[in-house]
Design a protein around this motif. Structure first.
Motif, mmCIF file in Angstrom:
data_model
loop_
_atom_site.group_PDB
_atom_site.id
_atom_site.type_symbol
_atom_site.label_atom_id
_atom_site.label_comp_id
_atom_site.label_asym_id
_atom_site.label_seq_id
_atom_site.Cartn_x
_atom_site.Cartn_y
_atom_site.Cartn_z
ATOM 1 N N ALA A 62 0.768 -1.112 0.091
ATOM 2 C CA ALA A 62 0.087 -0.084 -0.072
ATOM 3 C C ALA A 62 0.968 1.300 0.163
ATOM 4 C CB ALA A 62 -0.998 0.015 1.187
ATOM 5 N N GLY A 63 0.639 2.198 -0.725
ATOM 6 C CA GLY A 63 1.352 3.494 -0.847
ATOM 7 C C GLY A 63 2.544 3.300 -1.614
ATOM 8 N N GLU A 64 2.912 2.331 -2.178
ATOM 9 C CA GLU A 64 4.157 2.104 -2.890
ATOM 10 C C GLU A 64 4.207 2.433 -4.279
ATOM 11 O OE1 GLU A 64 7.532 -1.613 -3.286
ATOM 12 O OE2 GLU A 64 5.314 -1.975 -3.301
ATOM 13 N N PHE A 65 5.268 2.937 -5.036
ATOM 14 C CA PHE A 65 5.492 3.175 -6.290
ATOM 15 C C PHE A 65 6.487 2.414 -6.828
ATOM 16 C CE2 PHE A 65 5.642 7.274 -9.148
ATOM 17 C CZ PHE A 65 5.796 6.654 -10.317
ATOM 18 N N LEU A 66 5.993 1.445 -7.967
ATOM 19 C CA LEU A 66 6.648 0.332 -8.385
ATOM 20 C C LEU A 66 6.844 0.575 -9.670
ATOM 21 C CD1 LEU A 66 8.168 -2.424 -8.333
ATOM 22 C CD2 LEU A 66 5.627 -3.177 -8.956
ATOM 23 N N ALA A 67 8.105 0.548 -10.385
ATOM 24 C CA ALA A 67 8.144 0.872 -11.847
ATOM 25 C C ALA A 67 8.761 -0.765 -12.441
ATOM 26 C CB ALA A 67 9.692 1.668 -12.117
ATOM 27 N N LEU A 68 8.021 -1.007 -13.395
ATOM 28 C CA LEU A 68 8.392 -2.293 -14.137
ATOM 29 C C LEU A 68 9.195 -2.025 -15.418
ATOM 30 C CD1 LEU A 68 4.916 -3.820 -14.429
ATOM 31 C CD2 LEU A 68 6.510 -4.459 -13.014
ATOM 32 N N LEU A 69 10.392 -2.743 -15.228
ATOM 33 C CA LEU A 69 11.347 -2.414 -16.415
ATOM 34 C C LEU A 69 11.606 -3.731 -17.236
ATOM 35 C CD1 LEU A 69 14.158 -0.299 -14.640
ATOM 36 C CD2 LEU A 69 12.823 0.348 -16.560
ATOM 37 N N GLY A 70 12.226 -3.585 -18.534
ATOM 38 C CA GLY A 70 12.183 -4.683 -18.914
ATOM 39 C C GLY A 70 12.456 -4.409 -20.726
ATOM 40 N N GLY A 71 13.007 -5.274 -21.550
ATOM 41 C CA GLY A 71 13.109 -5.195 -22.945
ATOM 42 C C GLY A 71 11.919 -5.286 -23.366
ATOM 43 N N SER A 72 11.827 -5.084 -25.067
ATOM 44 C CA SER A 72 10.590 -5.318 -25.570
ATOM 45 C C SER A 72 10.312 -6.815 -25.484
ATOM 46 C CB SER A 72 10.855 -4.899 -27.259
ATOM 47 O OG SER A 72 9.893 -5.136 -27.842
#
Length: 349
Positions: free
Chosen positions: A28-38
């Motif tokens: 809760a209240g977290e900012f998550l970034a998803l990264l990865g190539g195409s």
């Protein structure tokens, strides 16, 4: 229990696996970034959470509620699309209030919440303007207000800053981060911009071929990548191949030297990561964690220059040279290099 719990999530498109047994937790209240190539599966994951795709296996739970079979409109979350998807025939205010109107929210409450959402993104004075009269940055803010007006527990953002120029991206990114803190909502952001992810997120999750290969705080993932892929993808570290020696180091013929970490390399280690900014020029050569080479090319980047140095054993190293250290060495010159043992990161795969 986290706000979002994903377990064993799998999705195929024909014979192609997009996600393979993925587990992920968002607090809760977290900012998550998803990264990865195409093709890594990050956009597919976002669409599965939103309900626009159905998983082949696994579960998605939000606040303890199973969303797996729930239609998109019934899920207590919202999504901001990369294209912003504003209705061209509706004003800014009506775009923002569209979802509330569809839900039958009373007019007085709807108008109050639209005003509140527009104020959050600094667009309250443009409520009556049509989308074609807005700049790219303004359209981005309207789309964000529309996503926030329903007060979702979770907001999904698909390349939210991708259509903005560099200066506007940076400013809007910080505003987005401040807005996330102010609302207390959890954000999951898909982005191809690694610097953006490192700057904005509480945690980054790196996907490769539909699998989650590493997740953690940005600094931890950047400084201690777990695999060759993460090391090369996030910040383009030097990945150095070799064979273990009897003293617990890694003998690297291509480097013409031996790598030594603070502790012995884990059994089976055949590669290590070394960040360009951790390599110091002009160091005495001789022994482990030193090398010499010839500068093949360089690129000025503002506060530093990136050098491409061909080591004595043939490996090409990326080396950062800070402007405060004086002019960079010329192309064709021979340089000596050294780095601390703490800069050497053994890689698992």
């Amino acid at each position: 229990m986290g706000l979002l719990e994903i377990a064993g999530l799998a999705k195929r498109f024909g014979a192609v696996p997009a996600l393979v047994g993925l587990d992920l937790r968002v607090e809760a209240g977290e900012f998550l970034a998803l990264l990865g190539g195409s093709g890594s599966g990050k956009s597919t994951l976002l669409r599965l959470i939103a309900g626009f795709e159905a998983p082949d296996a696994g579960s998605i739970r939000l606040g303890g509620q199973d969303l797996t079979a729930m239609p998109p409109h019934a899920r207590p979350l919202n999504m901001m699309f990369q294209s912003y998807a504003l209705f061209p025939h509706l004003s800014v205010g009506n775009n923002v209030g569209y979802g509330l109107r569809r839900e039958g929210t009373p007019r007085a409450e709807r108008e109050a919440r639209v005003a509140e959402a527009l104020a959050m993104v600094g667009m309250q004075e443009l409520a009556g303007r049509m989308p074609h009269r807005l700049s790219g940055g303004q359209r981005q803010r309207v789309a964000l207000a529309r996503a926030l007006v329903k007060r979702p527990k979770l907001l999904l953002l698909d390349e939210p800053l991708g259509a903005l120029d560099a200066n506007l991206r940076e400013r809007t990114g910080f505003e987005l981060r401040a807005l996330q803190r102010r609302t207390g909502a959890s954000f999951i952001m898909v982005t191809h911009d690694q610097q953006e992810a490192l700057a904005l997120a509480d945690r980054v999750a790196v996907l490769e071929h539909g699998r989650l290969v590493q997740a953690g705080p940005p600094r931890a993932v950047y400084e201690r990548p777990a695999t060759r892929f993460v090391a090369g993808f996030l910040g383009a570290a030097n990945v150095l191949e070799g064979a273990p020696d009897a003293a617990g180091g890694l003998d690297c013929p291509g480097l013409g030297s031996t790598l030594r970490a603070p502790a012995s390399m884990p059994a089976g280690t055949t590669a290590c990561a070394l960040r360009p900014e951790r390599i110091a020029l002009g160091q005495p050569v001789g022994g482990a964690n030193t090398a010499s080479g010839v500068v093949e090319d360089l690129a000025f980047r503002g506060d530093d220059s990136l050098l491409l140095v061909r080591a004595a054993g043939g490996t090409l190293l990326r080396v950062s040279h800070a402007e405060e250290d004086g002019p960079p060495p010329a192309i064709g010159s021979t340089v000596t290099m050294g780095w601390e043992a703490a800069a050497v990161v053994p890689l698992a795969g």
